[in-house]
Write an enzyme that holds these catalytic residues in place. Structure first.
Site, PDB file in Angstrom:
ATOM      1  N   ASP A  89      -6.776   9.700   8.289  1.00  0.00           N
ATOM      2  CA  ASP A  89      -8.130   9.590   7.769  1.00  0.00           C
ATOM      3  C   ASP A  89      -9.078   9.469   8.959  1.00  0.00           C
ATOM      4  OD1 ASP A  89     -10.270   9.343   6.120  1.00  0.00           O
ATOM      5  OD2 ASP A  89      -9.741   7.384   5.315  1.00  0.00           O
ATOM      6  N   SER A  90     -10.345   9.763   8.743  1.00  0.00           N
ATOM      7  CA  SER A  90     -11.287   9.888   9.854  1.00  0.00           C
ATOM      8  C   SER A  90     -11.970   8.594  10.252  1.00  0.00           C
ATOM      9  CB  SER A  90     -12.380  10.886   9.469  1.00  0.00           C
ATOM     10  OG  SER A  90     -13.146  10.363   8.385  1.00  0.00           O
ATOM     11  N   GLY A  91     -11.887   7.579   9.391  1.00  0.00           N
ATOM     12  CA  GLY A  91     -12.709   6.388   9.551  1.00  0.00           C
ATOM     13  C   GLY A  91     -13.876   6.382   8.586  1.00  0.00           C
ATOM     14  N   GLY A  92     -14.046   7.482   7.858  1.00  0.00           N
ATOM     15  CA  GLY A  92     -15.160   7.578   6.915  1.00  0.00           C
ATOM     16  C   GLY A  92     -15.107   6.552   5.803  1.00  0.00           C
ATOM     17  N   ASP A 143     -17.003  11.600   7.708  1.00  0.00           N
ATOM     18  CA  ASP A 143     -17.993  11.731   6.640  1.00  0.00           C
ATOM     19  C   ASP A 143     -18.477  10.345   6.273  1.00  0.00           C
ATOM     20  OD1 ASP A 143     -15.555  10.847   5.523  1.00  0.00           O
ATOM     21  OD2 ASP A 143     -16.174  11.523   3.540  1.00  0.00           O
ATOM     22  N   GLN A 194     -18.720  15.696  -0.508  1.00  0.00           N
ATOM     23  CA  GLN A 194     -19.330  14.464  -0.993  1.00  0.00           C
ATOM     24  C   GLN A 194     -20.463  14.790  -1.965  1.00  0.00           C
ATOM     25  OE1 GLN A 194     -18.351  11.441  -0.728  1.00  0.00           O
ATOM     26  NE2 GLN A 194     -16.984  11.343   1.052  1.00  0.00           N
ATOM     27  N   GLY A 221     -15.294  10.272  -1.880  1.00  0.00           N
ATOM     28  CA  GLY A 221     -16.345   9.517  -2.550  1.00  0.00           C
ATOM     29  C   GLY A 221     -16.135   9.317  -4.030  1.00  0.00           C
ATOM     30  N   ASP A 271      -3.518  10.431  -2.237  1.00  0.00           N
ATOM     31  CA  ASP A 271      -3.044   9.237  -1.543  1.00  0.00           C
ATOM     32  C   ASP A 271      -3.663   8.032  -2.220  1.00  0.00           C
ATOM     33  OD1 ASP A 271      -5.087   7.614   0.512  1.00  0.00           O
ATOM     34  OD2 ASP A 271      -5.807   9.600  -0.079  1.00  0.00           O
ATOM     35  N   CYS A 309      16.662   5.726 -12.710  1.00  0.00           N
ATOM     36  CA  CYS A 309      15.923   5.884 -11.456  1.00  0.00           C
ATOM     37  C   CYS A 309      16.905   5.994 -10.293  1.00  0.00           C
ATOM     38  CB  CYS A 309      14.978   4.708 -11.241  1.00  0.00           C
ATOM     39  SG  CYS A 309      14.116   4.722  -9.650  1.00  0.00           S
ATOM     40  N   CYS A 311      16.183   5.485  -7.074  1.00  0.00           N
ATOM     41  CA  CYS A 311      15.751   4.770  -5.870  1.00  0.00           C
ATOM     42  C   CYS A 311      16.841   3.797  -5.408  1.00  0.00           C
ATOM     43  CB  CYS A 311      14.430   4.045  -6.098  1.00  0.00           C
ATOM     44  SG  CYS A 311      14.560   2.404  -6.832  1.00  0.00           S
ATOM     45  N   CYS A 314      17.025   0.510  -7.665  1.00  0.00           N
ATOM     46  CA  CYS A 314      17.603   0.658  -9.008  1.00  0.00           C
ATOM     47  C   CYS A 314      19.085   1.014  -8.956  1.00  0.00           C
ATOM     48  CB  CYS A 314      16.835   1.721  -9.787  1.00  0.00           C
ATOM     49  SG  CYS A 314      15.167   1.199 -10.280  1.00  0.00           S
ATOM     50  N   HIS A 340      10.674   0.872  -4.625  1.00  0.00           N
ATOM     51  CA  HIS A 340      10.784   1.493  -5.945  1.00  0.00           C
ATOM     52  C   HIS A 340       9.505   2.256  -6.286  1.00  0.00           C
ATOM     53  CE1 HIS A 340      11.465   2.107 -10.241  1.00  0.00           C
ATOM     54  NE2 HIS A 340      10.215   1.690 -10.398  1.00  0.00           N
TER      55      HIS A 340
END
Length: 379
Positions: A89-92, A143, A194, A221, A271, A309, A311, A314, A340
């Site tokens: 990520d850019s820091g935005g 941004d 945005q 945003g 994300d 599951c 994982c 589980c 999990h």
């Protein structure tokens, strides 16, 4: 290279070739803000649970340890022992989340460090330089993630500045990728749309940034206070105006329901901190809703968190044991819940990709959303 292999309505699935391997979309990126997933999850764990992309944060890595130190150690991939794609990520978002500790002007943003109070300046060039030092696979343009609600006048000014910053980011990354000592000379750049909940501002901005031949485009945003219905409406309106031959990333989203709805509107990348944050508080995801393992009803429950599951939790442990660990305040309980949840999200994306490629996404969406609503009391 981004190649769509299947479409089902507006949902699409693709292969995306990167210098660090192929990404199959739609994809959920596991959030490791400072180069690690909160909850004592290692990169070996990430491989085991099917993680394709790890996401780290430019601002936080700059503040703690430092991007120049990480560059000296060979870049973020080598530093954290991860050979698959990383998006930074850019820091935005910190412009939004640290609004009491920053000042925005045309040149960039001055932050007061949330760690020790020292002043940090980050403009488009600085953000890209930090990301280049980290050597991530995909860099995000700087941004402003404007607050919700914002006035129309504020939003127009903010979006126009974000556009000017994008051109500066593009120029800087092209310069850095050409240098001999660059950690990753193949670093990609995604621009960010945005405009808040103003659909006309969003659409106009999408048209403007589409003129740049970027590697991908994000919708930022959102999930900052507006309703889910407002978010879905904006996606309905703006996604068709972004390049359809490039990946589209919905930033900071979200719940399993949000992801399924986003895919239905043409989104490729997602994300969110939810799976790790909720896991650290004993909340786990299943196809029949979310469970709180602190609940007394799990004390004698000898089933896995979710039947079937795959994982590592589980496969070997019961709800009763994980519940015991949480109530005993053992870190292992938190780790198990995070593992999990991340597996659940990664596997959900596998199910989504299969449904699109088999042209049954509408049926999958309906059945899965109905399952989430069913609750797990008797499952």
């Amino acid at each position: 290279m981004y190649q769509i292999v299947a479409r089902d309505g507006r949902a699409r699935s693709a292969h995306m070739e990167t210098v660090h391997g192929t990404i199959e979309t739609p994809v959920f990126m596991n959030v490791g803000t400072v180069g690690a997933i909160k909850g004592a999850v290692s990169t070996q764990d990430l491989r085991e649970i099917g993680t394709q992309v790890e996401l780290s944060n430019t601002y936080h890595l700059h503040v703690r340890t430092g991007d120049e130190t990480i560059k000296q150690l060979g870049g973020l991939h080598k530093f954290m022992n991860w050979d698959r794609p990383i998006l930074t990520d850019s820091g935005g978002f910190q412009i939004f989340s640290l609004k009491g500790l920053r000042k925005i002007r045309e040149e960039g943003v001055t932050f007061q460090s949330h760690i020790d109070g020292h002043r940090i300046f980050m403009g488009p060039e600085e953000s890209i330089q930090i990301q280049s030092n980290l050597g991530s696979t995909i860099a995000m343009a700087l941004d402003e993630c404007a607050p919700y609600p914002s006035s129309r006048e504020y939003m127009i000014n903010s979006v126009n500045r974000t556009t000017r910053w994008l051109y500066r980011c593009k120029k800087k990354i092209d310069e850095l990728n050409a240098l001999e000592d660059t950690v990753n000379p193949h670093q990609m750049l995604f621009g960010i749309n945005q405009g808040g909940t103003y659909e006309d501002i969003r659409i106009e901005h999408a048209k403007q940034i589409s003129e740049l031949d970027l590697d991908g485009y994000a919708v930022g945003g959102l999930a900052v206070g507006e309703s889910h219905e407002q978010m879905y409406h904006i996606l309905d309106e703006v996604v068709p105006y972004l390049p359809q031959d490039k990946p589209i990333y919905l930033m900071g989203v979200g719940t399993p329901e949000n992801i399924i709805e986003g895919v239905d509107r043409g989104v490729d990348f997602f994300d969110c901190v939810y799976p790790s944050r909720n896991g650290r508080h004993g909340h786990v995801y299943t196809h029949f809703g979310k469970l709180n393992l602190f609940n007394a009803r799990f004390k004698l429950d000898d089933r896995p968190i979710e039947e079937g599951c795959g994982c590592p939790v589980c496969q070997h442990y019961t709800r009763a044991y994980v519940s015991h660990l949480l109530r005993a305040k053992e870190m292992l309980g938190m780790r198990f819940c995070v593992l999990h949840n991340l597996y659940f999200y990664n596997h959900l994306m596998e199910e989504i990709r299969a449904a699109i490629r088999e042209h049954r996404y509408a049926e999958f969406k309906r059945a899965t959303l109905d399952g989430f609503k069913a609750g797990d009391e008797d499952k």
